[in-house]
Write a protein that holds these residues in place. Structure first.
Motif, mmCIF file in Angstrom:
data_model
loop_
_atom_site.group_PDB
_atom_site.id
_atom_site.type_symbol
_atom_site.label_atom_id
_atom_site.label_comp_id
_atom_site.label_asym_id
_atom_site.label_seq_id
_atom_site.Cartn_x
_atom_site.Cartn_y
_atom_site.Cartn_z
ATOM 1 N N ALA A 4 0.849 -1.196 0.000
ATOM 2 C CA ALA A 4 0.000 0.000 0.000
ATOM 3 C C ALA A 4 0.885 1.247 0.000
ATOM 4 N N ASN A 5 1.963 1.176 0.764
ATOM 5 C CA ASN A 5 2.868 2.323 0.845
ATOM 6 C C ASN A 5 3.523 2.659 -0.485
ATOM 7 N N ILE A 6 4.085 1.654 -1.131
ATOM 8 C CA ILE A 6 4.814 2.004 -2.357
ATOM 9 C C ILE A 6 3.846 2.371 -3.485
ATOM 10 N N LEU A 7 2.651 1.765 -3.470
ATOM 11 C CA LEU A 7 1.676 2.150 -4.501
ATOM 12 C C LEU A 7 1.314 3.634 -4.347
ATOM 13 N N THR A 8 1.098 4.047 -3.112
ATOM 14 C CA THR A 8 0.728 5.447 -2.885
ATOM 15 C C THR A 8 1.931 6.360 -3.089
ATOM 16 N N ALA A 9 3.040 6.004 -2.435
ATOM 17 C CA ALA A 9 4.189 6.922 -2.434
ATOM 18 C C ALA A 9 4.783 7.093 -3.827
ATOM 19 N N TRP A 10 4.722 6.050 -4.653
ATOM 20 C CA TRP A 10 5.333 6.134 -5.979
ATOM 21 C C TRP A 10 4.274 6.208 -7.084
ATOM 22 N N GLN A 11 3.005 6.360 -6.667
ATOM 23 C CA GLN A 11 1.890 6.573 -7.606
ATOM 24 C C GLN A 11 1.818 5.462 -8.658
ATOM 25 N N ILE A 12 1.893 4.225 -8.192
ATOM 26 C CA ILE A 12 1.855 3.077 -9.111
ATOM 27 C C ILE A 12 0.395 2.723 -9.403
ATOM 28 N N THR A 13 0.074 2.597 -10.688
ATOM 29 C CA THR A 13 -1.319 2.288 -11.066
ATOM 30 C C THR A 13 -1.336 1.197 -12.143
ATOM 31 N N PHE A 57 19.574 9.956 -19.106
ATOM 32 C CA PHE A 57 18.224 9.405 -19.312
ATOM 33 C C PHE A 57 17.133 10.469 -19.163
ATOM 34 N N GLY A 58 17.497 11.643 -18.639
ATOM 35 C CA GLY A 58 16.487 12.687 -18.433
ATOM 36 C C GLY A 58 15.509 12.324 -17.327
ATOM 37 N N SER A 59 15.941 11.484 -16.389
ATOM 38 C CA SER A 59 15.048 11.051 -15.325
ATOM 39 C C SER A 59 15.817 11.034 -14.001
ATOM 40 N N THR A 60 15.184 11.517 -12.943
ATOM 41 C CA THR A 60 15.841 11.575 -11.635
ATOM 42 C C THR A 60 15.518 10.308 -10.857
ATOM 43 N N ILE A 61 16.535 9.493 -10.607
ATOM 44 C CA ILE A 61 16.306 8.239 -9.876
ATOM 45 C C ILE A 61 15.760 8.554 -8.486
ATOM 46 N N LEU A 62 14.788 7.746 -8.059
ATOM 47 C CA LEU A 62 14.237 7.901 -6.708
ATOM 48 C C LEU A 62 14.889 6.828 -5.831
ATOM 49 N N GLU A 63 15.696 7.261 -4.870
ATOM 50 C CA GLU A 63 16.362 6.286 -3.991
ATOM 51 C C GLU A 63 15.542 6.076 -2.730
ATOM 52 N N ARG A 64 15.471 4.817 -2.321
ATOM 53 C CA ARG A 64 14.741 4.480 -1.096
ATOM 54 C C ARG A 64 15.552 3.494 -0.274
ATOM 55 N N TYR A 65 15.179 3.312 0.995
ATOM 56 C CA TYR A 65 15.931 2.462 1.911
ATOM 57 C C TYR A 65 15.015 1.422 2.535
ATOM 58 N N GLY A 66 15.452 0.168 2.474
ATOM 59 C CA GLY A 66 14.662 -0.897 3.078
ATOM 60 C C GLY A 66 15.558 -1.959 3.672
ATOM 61 N N MET A 67 14.927 -2.944 4.259
ATOM 62 C CA MET A 67 15.636 -4.096 4.823
ATOM 63 C C MET A 67 14.741 -5.304 4.674
ATOM 64 N N THR A 68 15.321 -6.475 4.681
ATOM 65 C CA THR A 68 14.507 -7.686 4.620
ATOM 66 C C THR A 68 13.509 -7.698 5.777
ATOM 67 N N ALA A 128 6.882 13.487 -5.339
ATOM 68 C CA ALA A 128 6.516 14.845 -5.758
ATOM 69 C C ALA A 128 7.543 15.904 -5.356
ATOM 70 N N GLY A 129 8.347 15.629 -4.339
ATOM 71 C CA GLY A 129 9.279 16.657 -3.883
ATOM 72 C C GLY A 129 10.694 16.412 -4.386
ATOM 73 N N GLU A 130 11.644 17.006 -3.702
ATOM 74 C CA GLU A 130 13.052 16.893 -4.102
ATOM 75 C C GLU A 130 13.574 15.477 -3.887
ATOM 76 N N GLY A 173 15.696 10.105 1.808
ATOM 77 C CA GLY A 173 14.414 10.795 1.818
ATOM 78 C C GLY A 173 13.703 10.798 3.148
ATOM 79 N N LEU A 174 12.394 10.546 3.082
ATOM 80 C CA LEU A 174 11.512 10.726 4.246
ATOM 81 C C LEU A 174 10.840 9.399 4.608
ATOM 82 N N PRO A 175 10.517 9.183 5.892
ATOM 83 C CA PRO A 175 9.840 7.932 6.255
ATOM 84 C C PRO A 175 8.547 7.751 5.469
ATOM 85 N N LEU A 176 8.260 6.517 5.092
ATOM 86 C CA LEU A 176 7.040 6.215 4.344
ATOM 87 C C LEU A 176 5.828 6.326 5.277
ATOM 88 N N PRO A 177 4.622 6.443 4.734
ATOM 89 C CA PRO A 177 3.441 6.595 5.586
ATOM 90 C C PRO A 177 3.320 5.439 6.589
#
Ligand code: MCA
Ligand code: AMP
Length: 481
Positions: A169-178, A279-290, A301-303, A310-314
């Motif tokens: 649910a988090n990555i769908l919302t945060a990265w606007q996946i449809t 590539f004309g695209s800004t990679i979005l870096e995220r942090y996770g763990m198993t 949407a932001g920087e 970045g910022l903690p996910l919802p």
């Protein structure tokens, strides 16, 4: 809600829509649902019951997905094993998780009852495509994924249906996946990057997936040009390889894509900038763990700040504690702790390690970092001496223990050497037993036979002694890199 109920928005509501491209064939969501129902029937016929573990030792292929869904549909627990593991590594996971069976294609490097995936699929084809009726709660275990946490022993992180659902649910919302997205997935499905993000985002959103057996730098450009994904998930090494594509090709790929996400290891700020230019695209870096799935992500949407995760996910709470165990001030380095519905239920049958992993309900990540004054998080290394090579984790202690079993070795220290493409590569310093000589070629051959390829030290250097502190502990930071 369990994961299958979550995936039904695609499996049932989009039954007639194209879901997956695999080796030139297109499969609908209805076909994906039916294939896994049949496989679940075949597994049930072989005695698999709710709560049983099913270990899977397969490279990426459609049957990997069938097995994952079939296991979930039975309320069984999916134990994903890295296909690069050898006898020693696989044997540990099998004795620890005690699966009902190990499912593979062809020979396996372990003495264990093995079921061949092709035979199971053939058995399922003769069975009805009815979904098994099992009550599965969100808190039930969905998967065990082996990881070493902050210690060297590989342990099964218990990821529940709710953990995966929260992450999805988090990555769908945060990265606007449809459902309009197209995802090219070259990550291995046996780790949470490919499985927890890739497969779950696909099934929960209804996007179109093209699955590759693996990432091959010589072929990835053609795949990207042909499939024109809007979405790509990769580790930094994959982005290093993508930089080898011709500028016109890169531009075309970049124009079709909406989002490139990177994680599993630090993305060098320079690579991010070079990729953006090409590539004309800004990679979005995220942090996770198993153990926690995704924790922190640069905003869609932001920087998207180079060098920051970045910022903690919802719904994910983060705190940083300094060396004294006090909350770190902005800009002060400390250890990251995580709390949220994404954090695993502990380690499989390891009460002590599970208890030690949490402090007052907060999961201790072992990662060091700081929070900037505007709330962005930056990682600054790890408390342990974990090496990450090409996005695969290597615990030096595991290699050191193997090296110490060699008769000519008295002492061993494995460290990570910086590498442009893989991030780090393991390197071994060895002290010989009195009177013995260490032959690097012999060491290499033995390691190659016993360990996964990415763990193979790229050098074996014999030294007279290892640097040690007054307590006798090896001071790895004094070894040349
Ligand atoms: C690599 N190799 C493989 C595979 N990947 N073999 C079979 N199947 C694979 N999928 C082996 C190769 O045989 C070779 O071994 C060596 O690894 C390097 O492969 P090469 O072709 O030279 O590839 P490369 O261009 O250097 O790229 C490597 C790679 C690979 C494709 C980036 O490292 C990779 O797939 N990394 C992803 C790891 C991952 O998914 N990590 C997520 C963990 P030899 O040297 O013997 O020839 S989850 C995680 O960390 C957290 C939760 C998170 O935040 O995501
Ligand atoms: P694993 O145990 O395979 O789940 O690997 C998790 C570890 O990968 C984390 O504890 C981090 O050290 C590292 N990691 C994941 N994402 C990033 C990132 N974006 N930057 C730096 N390290 C990362």
């Amino acid at each position: 809600m369990n994961l299958i109920q979550l995936f039904d928005v695609s499996l049932r509501l989009r039954a007639a829509q194209p879901a997956l491209e695999w080796q030139g064939e297109i499969y609908t969501f209805g076909e994906i649902d039916a294939r896994s129902n049949r496989l679940a029937q075949a597994l049930a016929a072989r005695g698999v019951r709710q709560g049983d573990r099913i270990a899977v030792y397969l490279a990426n292929r459609i049957e990997f997905i069938d097995l994952f869904l079939a296991t979930l549909k039975l309320g069984a627990i999916f134990v994903a094993v890295n296909i690069l593991y050898r006898e020693r590594e696989l044997g540990h996971i099998l004795s620890d998780s005690e699966p009902k069976a190990l499912i593979a294609a062809g020979a396996v490097p372990a003495a264990f009852p093995t079921w061949q995936i092709d035979e199971l699929t053939a058995e399922g084809a003769a069975l009805p495509a009815d979904r098994p009726v099992v009550i599965i709660d969100g808190d039930d275990a969905a998967s065990l994924i082996y990881t070493s946490g902050t210690t060297g022993v590989s342990k099964g992180a218990i990821l529940t249906h709710n953990n995966f659902a929260a992450n999805t649910a988090n990555i769908l919302t945060a990265w606007q996946i449809t459902a309009a997205d197209r995802l090219l997935l070259a990550l291995p499905l046996f780790h949470v990057h490919g499985l927890g993000n890739g497969i779950h985002a696909w099934l929960a959103s209804g996007l179109k997936l093209r699955l590759l057996e693996r990432f091959e730098s010589g072929k990835i450009g053609a795949e990207l040009l042909e499939f024109k994904p809007t979405l790509f998930f990769g580790v930094p090494t994959m982005y290093v390889r993508l930089m080898e594509l011709e500028p016109e090709i890169a531009r075309e790929i970049g124009q079709a894509a909406r989002l490139f996400v990177c994680g599993s290891a630090p993305l060098p700020a320079q690579l991010m900038q070079e990729f953006e230019e090409r590539f004309g695209s800004t990679i979005l870096e995220r942090y996770g763990m198993t153990e926690t799935l995704m924790n922190i992500s640069n905003p869609y949407a932001g920087e998207r700040r180079p060098g920051s995760v970045g910022l903690p996910l919802p719904g994910v709470s983060l705190k940083i504690l300094s060396g004294e165990g006090l909350p770190a001030a902005p800009g002060e380095t400390g250890e990251l702790y995580v709390k949220g519905p994404n954090v695993c239920a502990g380690y499989w049958r390891r009460e002590e390690a599970s208890a030690a992993a949490f402090t007052d309900g907060w999961f201790r990540t072992g990662d060091l970092g700081m929070r900037e004054a505007d709330g962005y998080y930056t990682l600054q290394g790890r408390r342990s001496d974990l090496i990450i090579s090409g996005g695969f984790n290597i615990y030096p202690r595991e290699i050191e223990e193997f090296l110490l079993e060699q008769p000519e070795v008295a002492e061993a220290a494995v460290v990570g050497m910086p590498d442009r493409a893989r991030g780090e590569l393991p390197f071994a310093y060895l002290v010989a037993q009195p009177g013995a000589t260490i032959d690097p070629a012999v060491m290499e051959a033995r390691c190659r036979a016993a360990l996964a390829s990415f763990k193979l030290p790229r050098g074996f250097l014999q030294v007279p002694a290892l640097p040690r502190n007054a307590l006798g502990k090896v001071q790895k930071h004094l070894l040349p890199r």
